[in-house]
Enzyme design. Sequence first.
Site, PDB file in Angstrom:
ATOM      1  N   ASP A  14       1.254  -0.920   0.057  1.00 41.36           N
ATOM      2  CA  ASP A  14      -0.464  -0.053  -0.132  1.00 41.36           C
ATOM      3  C   ASP A  14       1.109   1.033  -0.101  1.00 41.36           C
ATOM      4  OD1 ASP A  14      -2.318   2.218   0.521  1.00 41.36           O
ATOM      5  OD2 ASP A  14      -2.064   1.346   1.957  1.00 41.36           O
ATOM      6  N   PHE A  15       0.782   1.408  -1.172  1.00 42.66           N
ATOM      7  CA  PHE A  15       2.163   2.543  -1.250  1.00 42.66           C
ATOM      8  C   PHE A  15       1.583   3.834  -1.567  1.00 42.66           C
ATOM      9  CE2 PHE A  15       6.385   0.887  -1.225  1.00 42.66           C
ATOM     10  CZ  PHE A  15       6.957  -0.551   0.041  1.00 42.66           C
ATOM     11  N   GLU A  16       1.994   4.421  -1.003  1.00 43.47           N
ATOM     12  CA  GLU A  16       0.906   5.757  -1.420  1.00 43.47           C
ATOM     13  C   GLU A  16       1.131   6.734  -1.877  1.00 43.47           C
ATOM     14  OE1 GLU A  16      -2.729   6.365   1.022  1.00 43.47           O
ATOM     15  OE2 GLU A  16      -2.877   3.966   1.314  1.00 43.47           O
ATOM     16  N   GLN A  17       2.670   6.815  -1.910  1.00 50.75           N
ATOM     17  CA  GLN A  17       4.049   7.749  -1.935  1.00 50.75           C
ATOM     18  C   GLN A  17       5.062   7.268  -3.333  1.00 50.75           C
ATOM     19  OE1 GLN A  17       6.139   8.991   1.325  1.00 50.75           O
ATOM     20  NE2 GLN A  17       4.630   8.588   2.302  1.00 50.75           N
TER      21      GLN A  17
END
Length: 342
Positions: free
Chosen positions: A169-172
């Site tokens: 869940d990489f949001e950057q």
Amino acid sequence: MNMNIHLWFILALSSLAQSTLCFNISCNSNVAVYWGQNSGASGSLPYQKPLGAYCDDDNVDVILLSFLYILKGAGGYPVLNFANICDYTKNASVPVFPGTDLMHCADMGVDIKHCQSKGKIVLLSIGGATAQLNSDADTFSKQVWNLFMEGSSPYRPFDDAIIDGVDIDFEQSSQMGIIQFANNMNQLYKTGTRKYYLTSAPQCPYPDANLGKLLSQAHVDMAFIQFYNSGWCDNSKYGLPHWPESMNYYMWDDAWHNRSFANPNIKLYVGAMAGTGAGNPSSYVAPDFFARELKELQGNYSESFGGAMMWDMSWAYGTSPNYAANAKQALMSGSKRGSGGS
């Protein structure tokens, strides 16, 4: 009735009942819920319960532990945070392994095994909105395998409990090679003695800015697509006059049919906020609205569709009606069960 036939019939029913409770990735009626961040507390809801409190509920098939949010902390080890359940920064009694900020969450290990005994899979979600994605793929993948799966380490946060895989869940943007990490994990999975899953949680705009290349270049089993906090493609846009240009599940389904994903059999989940305060309030849709949306998408896109995802457990179970139960009931009415197991 002959006694032997009667006994066979009882055993067959028992076996069937047990098999229907086991996670099956081929189904399009699965429900996945993130647990660990206690976001409902910000909405004055009761604090989230320990993980094990949700394991006996058949409405949830996949539990995502959120989060491992620092990839490389003190001593070179990752850092976990599970809010009121296991967070040494808020509770000094939570033990930390020497020379690290890695917590020993022994009770969670017991709960993980309990959930798995009930036919659920338990994944460790890596990332989140405030993540520090600061390791290298080779080192980190070996650590994840050794700390949480079938590898060996003196530092085991969940003791001998073994998770069923990881969720990205990489949001950057990440300093770590995300595709290399995924490929490493999939290779390590092959050395294990059980089935493991690799999943991701992209935002709904297609392709996702941070996870799009991961999905197209690495084998991912399930995508828990966040149809919230993104504006134009949120669940709240579903059914509006200009749909399907908005709430763009059709774009993800087109990519599935065009074999744009490295795994042509990836399952796509429709993610939702389980409460008004779980994110941007304008993204929230009521349980009945979401249930209708799920049934229609399940019927129209049955091949790519895997089920529902929601953020998070504290909201889903802290309000009435139960968001997870409502979704599960809707999905089961149109369920397509695969012939294979998990």
